[in-house]
Scaffold this active site. Structure first.
Site, mmCIF file in Angstrom:
data_model
loop_
_atom_site.group_PDB
_atom_site.id
_atom_site.type_symbol
_atom_site.label_atom_id
_atom_site.label_comp_id
_atom_site.label_asym_id
_atom_site.label_seq_id
_atom_site.Cartn_x
_atom_site.Cartn_y
_atom_site.Cartn_z
ATOM 1 N N ARG A 14 0.820 -1.210 0.000
ATOM 2 C CA ARG A 14 0.000 0.000 0.000
ATOM 3 C C ARG A 14 0.858 1.266 0.000
ATOM 4 O O ARG A 14 0.388 2.354 -0.344
ATOM 5 C CB ARG A 14 -0.977 0.002 1.177
ATOM 6 C CG ARG A 14 -2.246 0.817 0.870
ATOM 7 C CD ARG A 14 -3.230 0.840 2.028
ATOM 8 N NE ARG A 14 -2.663 1.485 3.178
ATOM 9 C CZ ARG A 14 -2.486 0.931 4.374
ATOM 10 N NH1 ARG A 14 -2.855 -0.319 4.582
ATOM 11 N NH2 ARG A 14 -1.949 1.609 5.357
ATOM 12 N N TYR B 180 -15.208 17.012 -15.668
ATOM 13 C CA TYR B 180 -15.636 15.649 -15.392
ATOM 14 C C TYR B 180 -16.694 15.682 -14.293
ATOM 15 O O TYR B 180 -16.450 16.214 -13.214
ATOM 16 C CB TYR B 180 -14.426 14.800 -14.976
ATOM 17 C CG TYR B 180 -14.796 13.351 -14.810
ATOM 18 C CD1 TYR B 180 -15.196 12.603 -15.915
ATOM 19 C CD2 TYR B 180 -14.780 12.750 -13.568
ATOM 20 C CE1 TYR B 180 -15.563 11.282 -15.770
ATOM 21 C CE2 TYR B 180 -15.142 11.424 -13.417
ATOM 22 C CZ TYR B 180 -15.534 10.697 -14.520
ATOM 23 O OH TYR B 180 -15.901 9.384 -14.368
ATOM 24 N N LYS C 136 -7.977 6.010 -19.306
ATOM 25 C CA LYS C 136 -8.318 6.487 -20.643
ATOM 26 C C LYS C 136 -7.126 6.294 -21.588
ATOM 27 O O LYS C 136 -6.695 5.180 -21.797
ATOM 28 C CB LYS C 136 -8.775 7.947 -20.557
ATOM 29 C CG LYS C 136 -9.764 8.211 -19.400
ATOM 30 C CD LYS C 136 -11.095 7.521 -19.554
ATOM 31 C CE LYS C 136 -11.989 7.595 -18.317
ATOM 32 N NZ LYS C 136 -12.225 8.935 -17.784
HETATM 33 C C1 LIG Z 1 -12.614 9.504 -16.578
HETATM 34 C C2 LIG Z 1 -12.164 10.839 -16.156
HETATM 35 C C3 LIG Z 1 -11.853 11.106 -14.818
HETATM 36 C C4 LIG Z 1 -12.041 10.077 -13.718
HETATM 37 O O1 LIG Z 1 -11.206 8.997 -13.869
HETATM 38 P P1 LIG Z 1 -11.559 7.492 -13.399
HETATM 39 O O2 LIG Z 1 -10.364 6.725 -13.794
HETATM 40 O O3 LIG Z 1 -12.824 7.104 -14.085
HETATM 41 O O4 LIG Z 1 -11.752 7.555 -11.915
HETATM 42 C C5 LIG Z 1 -11.397 12.370 -14.492
HETATM 43 N N1 LIG Z 1 -11.249 13.329 -15.435
HETATM 44 C C6 LIG Z 1 -11.555 13.117 -16.725
HETATM 45 C C7 LIG Z 1 -11.368 14.224 -17.708
HETATM 46 C C8 LIG Z 1 -12.024 11.874 -17.138
HETATM 47 O O5 LIG Z 1 -12.338 11.666 -18.420
#
Ligand SMILES: *Cc1c(COP(=O)(O)O)cnc(C)c1O
Length: 374
Positions: free
Chosen positions: A47, A99, A196
Protein backbone atom coordinates in the site's frame (compact mmCIF):
# COMPACT_ATOMS: atom_id res chain seq x y z
CA UNK A 1 15.03 13.90 -25.31
CA UNK A 2 11.81 14.13 -27.28
CA UNK A 3 8.51 12.91 -25.91
CA UNK A 4 8.45 9.75 -28.07
CA UNK A 5 11.85 8.68 -26.78
CA UNK A 6 10.97 9.30 -23.14
CA UNK A 7 7.67 7.44 -23.53
CA UNK A 8 9.54 4.46 -24.93
CA UNK A 9 12.39 4.33 -22.40
CA UNK A 10 11.36 5.96 -19.10
CA UNK A 11 11.05 3.39 -16.32
CA UNK A 12 12.13 0.69 -18.79
CA UNK A 13 15.54 -0.34 -17.45
CA UNK A 14 16.06 -4.08 -17.97
CA UNK A 15 15.27 -6.07 -14.82
CA UNK A 16 18.25 -6.21 -12.41
CA UNK A 17 17.71 -9.85 -11.51
CA UNK A 18 17.13 -11.38 -14.99
CA UNK A 19 17.91 -8.67 -17.62
CA UNK A 20 14.40 -9.14 -19.03
CA UNK A 21 13.49 -6.29 -21.39
CA UNK A 22 9.78 -6.37 -20.58
CA UNK A 23 9.39 -5.29 -16.96
CA UNK A 24 8.45 -7.93 -14.39
CA UNK A 25 5.16 -7.61 -12.49
CA UNK A 26 5.92 -7.76 -8.78
CA UNK A 27 2.71 -8.96 -7.16
CA UNK A 28 4.26 -9.35 -3.70
CA UNK A 29 2.40 -7.45 -0.99
CA UNK A 30 5.35 -7.54 1.42
CA UNK A 31 9.13 -7.43 1.24
CA UNK A 32 11.87 -9.06 3.34
CA UNK A 33 13.81 -6.87 5.74
CA UNK A 34 17.49 -6.73 6.64
CA UNK A 35 18.93 -7.89 9.99
CA UNK A 36 18.41 -4.41 11.44
CA UNK A 37 14.73 -4.56 10.32
CA UNK A 38 15.07 -1.87 7.62
CA UNK A 39 13.78 -2.57 4.08
CA UNK A 40 16.42 -4.26 1.89
CA UNK A 41 15.42 -2.55 -1.37
CA UNK A 42 13.32 0.35 -0.13
CA UNK A 43 10.06 -1.60 -0.31
CA UNK A 44 8.08 -2.67 2.70
CA UNK A 45 4.32 -3.03 2.07
CA UNK A 46 2.29 -2.84 -1.13
CA UNK A 47 0.00 0.00 0.00
CA UNK A 48 3.02 2.28 0.39
CA UNK A 49 4.96 1.42 -2.77
CA UNK A 50 5.84 -1.50 -5.01
CA UNK A 51 8.48 -1.92 -7.73
CA UNK A 52 6.06 -2.12 -10.69
CA UNK A 53 4.28 1.02 -9.56
CA UNK A 54 7.66 2.76 -9.10
CA UNK A 55 8.51 2.07 -12.74
CA UNK A 56 5.20 3.55 -13.81
CA UNK A 57 5.77 6.63 -11.64
CA UNK A 58 9.23 7.15 -13.11
CA UNK A 59 7.71 7.05 -16.60
CA UNK A 60 4.82 9.37 -15.67
CA UNK A 61 7.16 12.00 -14.19
CA UNK A 62 9.40 11.83 -17.27
CA UNK A 63 6.67 12.16 -19.90
CA UNK A 64 4.91 15.03 -18.04
CA UNK A 65 8.18 16.92 -17.39
CA UNK A 66 7.47 16.62 -13.67
CA UNK A 67 9.74 15.93 -10.71
CA UNK A 68 7.55 13.27 -9.06
CA UNK A 69 4.50 11.17 -9.87
CA UNK A 70 2.06 9.06 -7.88
CA UNK A 71 -0.08 6.31 -9.37
CA UNK A 72 -3.60 5.63 -8.07
CA UNK A 73 -6.32 3.03 -8.44
CA UNK A 74 -8.52 5.45 -10.43
CA UNK A 75 -8.51 8.98 -11.78
CA UNK A 76 -11.08 10.13 -9.29
CA UNK A 77 -9.08 8.49 -6.47
CA UNK A 78 -6.13 10.61 -7.55
CA UNK A 79 -8.26 13.77 -7.69
CA UNK A 80 -9.72 13.05 -4.24
CA UNK A 81 -6.23 12.59 -2.78
CA UNK A 82 -5.28 16.10 -3.93
CA UNK A 83 -8.46 17.56 -2.42
CA UNK A 84 -7.91 15.67 0.85
CA UNK A 85 -4.62 17.50 1.39
CA UNK A 86 -6.44 20.84 1.71
CA UNK A 87 -6.97 22.38 5.16
CA UNK A 88 -10.54 22.92 6.41
CA UNK A 89 -11.74 26.36 5.36
CA UNK A 90 -9.96 26.23 1.99
CA UNK A 91 -11.76 27.47 -1.09
CA UNK A 92 -11.43 25.66 -4.44
CA UNK A 93 -12.17 27.02 -7.90
CA UNK A 94 -13.53 24.35 -10.23
CA UNK A 95 -14.36 24.65 -13.94
CA UNK A 96 -18.03 25.05 -14.88
CA UNK A 97 -17.50 22.30 -17.47
CA UNK A 98 -15.52 19.35 -16.12
CA UNK A 99 -15.64 15.65 -15.39
CA UNK A 100 -19.06 15.37 -13.72
CA UNK A 101 -17.84 13.45 -10.66
CA UNK A 102 -15.73 16.47 -9.66
CA UNK A 103 -18.95 18.45 -9.24
CA UNK A 104 -20.48 15.55 -7.29
CA UNK A 105 -17.44 15.50 -4.95
CA UNK A 106 -17.85 19.23 -4.41
CA UNK A 107 -21.57 18.89 -3.69
CA UNK A 108 -21.52 15.74 -1.53
CA UNK A 109 -18.11 15.77 0.17
CA UNK A 110 -16.73 19.32 0.33
CA UNK A 111 -19.18 20.25 3.14
CA UNK A 112 -17.91 17.29 5.23
CA UNK A 113 -14.30 18.26 4.54
CA UNK A 114 -15.15 21.92 5.32
CA UNK A 115 -14.12 23.05 1.85
CA UNK A 116 -15.99 25.65 -0.17
CA UNK A 117 -15.99 26.04 -3.92
CA UNK A 118 -17.18 28.03 -6.90
CA UNK A 119 -17.68 26.87 -10.46
CA UNK A 120 -16.21 29.31 -12.97
CA UNK A 121 -15.75 29.47 -16.74
CA UNK A 122 -11.99 28.86 -16.91
CA UNK A 123 -11.86 30.23 -20.46
CA UNK A 124 -12.97 33.65 -19.09
CA UNK A 125 -9.89 34.98 -17.27
CA UNK A 126 -11.70 38.05 -15.89
CA UNK A 127 -14.32 35.72 -14.35
CA UNK A 128 -11.55 33.63 -12.78
CA UNK A 129 -9.94 36.77 -11.31
CA UNK A 130 -13.28 37.81 -9.83
CA UNK A 131 -13.94 34.35 -8.35
CA UNK A 132 -10.61 34.10 -6.50
CA UNK A 133 -10.92 34.69 -2.75
CA UNK A 134 -8.33 35.10 0.01
CA UNK A 135 -9.06 31.48 1.09
CA UNK A 136 -8.59 30.05 -2.43
CA UNK A 137 -5.92 27.34 -2.16
CA UNK A 138 -6.50 25.43 -5.39
CA UNK A 139 -7.39 26.44 -8.93
CA UNK A 140 -8.51 23.39 -10.91
CA UNK A 141 -8.61 23.42 -14.71
CA UNK A 142 -9.52 20.79 -17.26
CA UNK A 143 -8.46 21.41 -20.86
CA UNK A 144 -9.95 20.31 -23.18
CA UNK A 145 -12.93 19.88 -20.85
CA UNK A 146 -15.45 17.11 -20.58
CA UNK A 147 -17.81 17.11 -22.43
CA UNK A 148 -17.89 20.57 -24.08
CA UNK A 149 -14.18 20.57 -25.09
CA UNK A 150 -13.67 24.04 -23.65
CA UNK A 151 -10.05 25.14 -23.82
CA UNK A 152 -8.51 27.39 -21.17
CA UNK A 153 -5.24 29.31 -21.23
CA UNK A 154 -2.99 27.31 -18.88
CA UNK A 155 -0.17 29.88 -18.80
CA UNK A 156 -2.56 32.67 -17.80
CA UNK A 157 -4.36 30.53 -15.20
CA UNK A 158 -1.06 29.45 -13.62
CA UNK A 159 -0.15 33.09 -13.20
CA UNK A 160 -3.51 33.99 -11.61
CA UNK A 161 -3.25 31.04 -9.19
CA UNK A 162 0.33 31.83 -8.19
CA UNK A 163 -0.36 35.57 -7.80
CA UNK A 164 -2.89 34.56 -5.13
CA UNK A 165 -0.81 31.86 -3.43
CA UNK A 166 -2.97 29.01 -4.76
CA UNK A 167 -1.84 25.76 -6.33
CA UNK A 168 -2.71 25.23 -9.99
CA UNK A 169 -3.85 21.74 -10.97
CA UNK A 170 -4.78 20.60 -14.48
CA UNK A 171 -6.79 17.54 -15.43
CA UNK A 172 -5.02 16.65 -18.67
CA UNK A 173 -6.84 13.39 -19.34
CA UNK A 174 -8.24 14.39 -22.76
CA UNK A 175 -4.97 15.81 -24.10
CA UNK A 176 -2.40 13.43 -22.57
CA UNK A 177 1.24 14.50 -22.16
CA UNK A 178 1.81 13.48 -25.78
CA UNK A 179 -0.07 16.62 -26.85
CA UNK A 180 0.00 19.01 -23.87
CA UNK A 181 2.31 19.25 -20.85
CA UNK A 182 0.82 21.62 -18.24
CA UNK A 183 3.90 21.61 -15.97
CA UNK A 184 5.92 23.16 -18.81
CA UNK A 185 3.20 25.87 -18.88
CA UNK A 186 3.34 26.60 -15.15
CA UNK A 187 1.05 24.03 -13.48
CA UNK A 188 1.99 22.56 -10.09
CA UNK A 189 -0.05 19.37 -10.48
CA UNK A 190 -1.32 17.35 -13.42
CA UNK A 191 -4.07 14.78 -13.03
CA UNK A 192 -4.76 11.87 -15.36
CA UNK A 193 -7.36 9.22 -15.48
CA UNK A 194 -4.95 6.60 -16.82
CA UNK A 195 -8.08 4.49 -17.42
CA UNK A 196 -8.32 6.49 -20.64
CA UNK A 197 -5.55 7.22 -23.18
CA UNK A 198 -2.54 6.28 -21.05
CA UNK A 199 -3.84 2.75 -20.54
CA UNK A 200 -5.24 3.06 -24.04
CA UNK A 201 -7.01 -0.28 -24.45
CA UNK A 202 -10.15 -0.04 -22.28
CA UNK A 203 -8.82 -2.74 -19.96
CA UNK A 204 -7.36 -1.00 -16.91
CA UNK A 205 -8.52 1.48 -14.26
CA UNK A 206 -6.00 3.95 -12.91
CA UNK A 207 -5.14 7.51 -12.04
CA UNK A 208 -2.03 9.61 -11.65
CA UNK A 209 -0.84 12.87 -10.17
CA UNK A 210 2.37 14.40 -11.53
CA UNK A 211 4.12 17.16 -9.58
CA UNK A 212 6.19 20.04 -10.89
CA UNK A 213 6.78 23.71 -10.26
CA UNK A 214 7.52 25.47 -7.00
CA UNK A 215 4.95 24.06 -4.59
CA UNK A 216 5.58 20.51 -5.75
CA UNK A 217 7.74 18.96 -3.05
CA UNK A 218 5.59 19.71 -0.02
CA UNK A 219 2.49 18.82 -2.00
CA UNK A 220 4.01 15.50 -3.11
CA UNK A 221 4.62 14.59 0.53
CA UNK A 222 1.05 15.39 1.53
CA UNK A 223 -0.52 13.49 -1.38
CA UNK A 224 1.78 10.50 -0.68
CA UNK A 225 0.54 10.48 2.90
CA UNK A 226 -3.10 10.55 1.78
CA UNK A 227 -2.51 7.72 -0.66
CA UNK A 228 -0.71 5.38 1.72
CA UNK A 229 -3.08 5.99 4.65
CA UNK A 230 -6.43 6.40 2.84
CA UNK A 231 -5.42 3.67 0.40
CA UNK A 232 -6.33 4.57 -3.23
CA UNK A 233 -3.21 2.78 -4.44
CA UNK A 234 -2.70 1.34 -7.95
CA UNK A 235 -2.35 -2.44 -8.11
CA UNK A 236 0.92 -3.89 -9.48
CA UNK A 237 -0.86 -5.47 -12.45
CA UNK A 238 -2.74 -2.28 -13.31
CA UNK A 239 0.50 -0.30 -13.01
CA UNK A 240 2.08 -2.69 -15.49
CA UNK A 241 -0.78 -2.28 -17.98
CA UNK A 242 -0.63 1.52 -17.82
CA UNK A 243 3.14 1.42 -18.26
CA UNK A 244 2.66 -0.74 -21.34
CA UNK A 245 0.09 1.72 -22.68
CA UNK A 246 2.55 4.62 -22.31
CA UNK A 247 4.99 2.90 -24.68
CA UNK A 248 2.63 3.46 -27.65
CA UNK A 249 1.01 6.71 -26.47
CA UNK A 250 2.73 9.07 -28.92
CA UNK A 251 1.87 6.95 -31.96
CA UNK A 252 -1.70 6.37 -30.85
CA UNK A 253 -2.37 10.05 -30.13
CA UNK A 254 -1.22 11.00 -33.63
CA UNK A 255 -3.80 8.71 -35.23
CA UNK A 256 -6.56 9.55 -32.70
CA UNK A 257 -6.01 13.24 -33.50
CA UNK A 258 -5.95 12.77 -37.30
CA UNK A 259 -9.09 10.65 -37.23
CA UNK A 260 -10.94 13.05 -34.92
CA UNK A 261 -10.09 15.97 -37.20
CA UNK A 262 -11.57 14.09 -40.17
CA UNK A 263 -14.73 13.27 -38.19
CA UNK A 264 -15.05 16.85 -36.87
CA UNK A 265 -14.71 18.29 -40.38
CA UNK A 266 -17.37 15.91 -41.67
CA UNK A 267 -19.80 16.69 -38.84
CA UNK A 268 -19.26 20.45 -39.19
CA UNK A 269 -20.78 20.35 -42.70
CA UNK A 270 -23.68 18.01 -41.88
CA UNK A 271 -27.18 19.59 -42.00
CA UNK A 272 -28.42 17.52 -39.00
CA UNK A 273 -25.58 18.80 -36.81
CA UNK A 274 -26.11 22.02 -34.89
CA UNK A 275 -22.58 22.49 -33.45
CA UNK A 276 -19.33 20.55 -33.29
CA UNK A 277 -17.14 21.01 -30.22
CA UNK A 278 -13.58 20.22 -31.33
CA UNK A 279 -10.62 22.51 -30.55
CA UNK A 280 -8.99 21.55 -33.85
CA UNK A 281 -11.66 23.41 -35.83
CA UNK A 282 -10.83 27.10 -36.48
CA UNK A 283 -14.46 27.89 -35.52
CA UNK A 284 -13.88 26.62 -31.95
CA UNK A 285 -13.63 29.61 -29.55
CA UNK A 286 -10.51 28.11 -27.93
CA UNK A 287 -8.76 27.17 -31.18
CA UNK A 288 -5.97 29.75 -30.95
CA UNK A 289 -5.17 28.94 -27.32
CA UNK A 290 -5.29 25.20 -28.11
CA UNK A 291 -2.88 25.73 -31.00
CA UNK A 292 -0.45 27.46 -28.63
CA UNK A 293 -0.53 24.85 -25.87
CA UNK A 294 -1.26 21.58 -27.69
CA UNK A 295 0.68 19.89 -30.49
CA UNK A 296 -2.50 18.21 -31.83
CA UNK A 297 -6.14 18.21 -30.72
CA UNK A 298 -6.73 14.66 -29.46
CA UNK A 299 -9.43 12.12 -30.29
CA UNK A 300 -12.26 13.55 -28.17
CA UNK A 301 -15.07 15.62 -29.59
CA UNK A 302 -18.74 16.24 -29.04
CA UNK A 303 -21.55 17.50 -31.25
CA UNK A 304 -25.16 18.57 -30.91
CA UNK A 305 -27.93 17.09 -33.00
CA UNK A 306 -30.28 19.73 -34.38
CA UNK A 307 -33.55 17.89 -33.75
CA UNK A 308 -32.87 17.39 -30.03
CA UNK A 309 -32.59 14.65 -27.42
CA UNK A 310 -34.60 11.84 -29.05
CA UNK A 311 -32.90 12.33 -32.41
CA UNK A 312 -29.50 12.28 -30.71
CA UNK A 313 -30.31 9.02 -28.91
CA UNK A 314 -31.55 7.57 -32.21
CA UNK A 315 -28.20 8.37 -33.86
CA UNK A 316 -26.40 6.39 -31.14
CA UNK A 317 -28.68 3.42 -31.78
CA UNK A 318 -27.82 3.41 -35.50
CA UNK A 319 -24.02 3.41 -35.47
CA UNK A 320 -22.27 0.15 -36.41
CA UNK A 321 -18.58 0.96 -36.01
CA UNK A 322 -18.92 3.42 -33.10
CA UNK A 323 -19.98 1.42 -30.03
CA UNK A 324 -22.47 2.93 -27.62
CA UNK A 325 -20.57 3.14 -24.33
CA UNK A 326 -19.13 5.60 -21.88
CA UNK A 327 -15.40 6.18 -21.24
CA UNK A 328 -12.75 7.01 -23.82
CA UNK A 329 -9.21 6.61 -24.99
CA UNK A 330 -9.32 3.01 -26.20
CA UNK A 331 -8.43 1.81 -29.69
CA UNK A 332 -12.15 1.39 -30.57
CA UNK A 333 -14.44 4.34 -31.32
CA UNK A 334 -17.19 5.02 -28.78
CA UNK A 335 -20.33 7.16 -28.95
CA UNK A 336 -22.27 8.28 -25.94
CA UNK A 337 -25.38 10.27 -25.06
CA UNK A 338 -23.51 12.10 -22.34
CA UNK A 339 -26.43 13.50 -20.32
CA UNK A 340 -27.76 9.94 -19.83
CA UNK A 341 -24.37 8.78 -18.50
CA UNK A 342 -23.99 11.71 -16.12
CA UNK A 343 -27.42 11.17 -14.55
CA UNK A 344 -29.34 13.70 -12.45
CA UNK A 345 -26.28 15.92 -11.74
CA UNK A 346 -25.81 16.60 -15.46
CA UNK A 347 -25.50 20.08 -16.90
CA UNK A 348 -24.77 18.70 -20.38
CA UNK A 349 -27.10 19.70 -23.25
CA UNK A 350 -29.63 16.91 -23.96
CA UNK A 351 -28.85 16.89 -27.70
CA UNK A 352 -25.10 16.37 -27.16
CA UNK A 353 -23.26 13.23 -28.23
CA UNK A 354 -19.67 12.60 -27.18
CA UNK A 355 -17.27 10.68 -29.37
CA UNK A 356 -14.04 8.96 -28.47
CA UNK A 357 -12.53 8.58 -31.91
CA UNK A 358 -10.48 5.39 -32.14
CA UNK A 359 -7.83 3.98 -34.43
CA UNK A 360 -10.07 2.58 -37.18
CA UNK A 361 -9.75 3.86 -40.76
CA UNK A 362 -11.23 7.39 -40.88
CA UNK A 363 -13.31 6.61 -43.99
CA UNK A 364 -15.14 3.88 -42.07
CA UNK A 365 -15.79 6.24 -39.16
CA UNK A 366 -17.15 9.01 -41.38
CA UNK A 367 -19.28 6.55 -43.35
CA UNK A 368 -20.70 5.12 -40.13
CA UNK A 369 -21.73 8.54 -38.80
CA UNK A 370 -23.09 9.47 -42.22
CA UNK A 371 -25.43 6.46 -42.33
CA UNK A 372 -26.41 6.85 -38.67
CA UNK A 373 -27.32 10.53 -39.16
CA UNK A 374 -29.22 9.61 -42.32
C1 LIG B 1 -12.61 9.50 -16.58
C2 LIG B 1 -12.16 10.84 -16.16
C3 LIG B 1 -11.85 11.11 -14.82
C4 LIG B 1 -12.04 10.08 -13.72
O1 LIG B 1 -11.21 9.00 -13.87
P1 LIG B 1 -11.56 7.49 -13.40
O2 LIG B 1 -10.36 6.73 -13.79
O3 LIG B 1 -12.82 7.10 -14.08
O4 LIG B 1 -11.75 7.55 -11.91
C5 LIG B 1 -11.40 12.37 -14.49
N1 LIG B 1 -11.25 13.33 -15.44
C6 LIG B 1 -11.55 13.12 -16.72
C7 LIG B 1 -11.37 14.22 -17.71
C8 LIG B 1 -12.02 11.87 -17.14
O5 LIG B 1 -12.34 11.67 -18.42
Amino acid sequence: MHFETKATHAGANPDDATSSIAPPIHLSTTFERAADSTPLHGYSYVREANPTQSRLEEALAAIESGSHALAFGSGIGAASAILQTLDPGSHVLLPDDCYYAMRVIARDFFPKWQLTHDLVAMDDLAAVQRAIRPATRLLWAESPSNPLMKVCDLVALAKIAHDHGALFAVDGTFATPALQRPIELGADLVLHSTTKYLGGHSDVAGGAVIFGGTGALACHERVTHVRSILGAIASPFNSWLVLRGIRTLAARMRVHSENAMRVAQFLATHPRVETVHYPGLPSHPGHDVAKRQMSAFSGMLSFRVREGREAAIAVVSKTRVFISATSLGGTESLIEHRASSEGPATTTPENLLRLSVGLEHPDDLVEDLEQALR
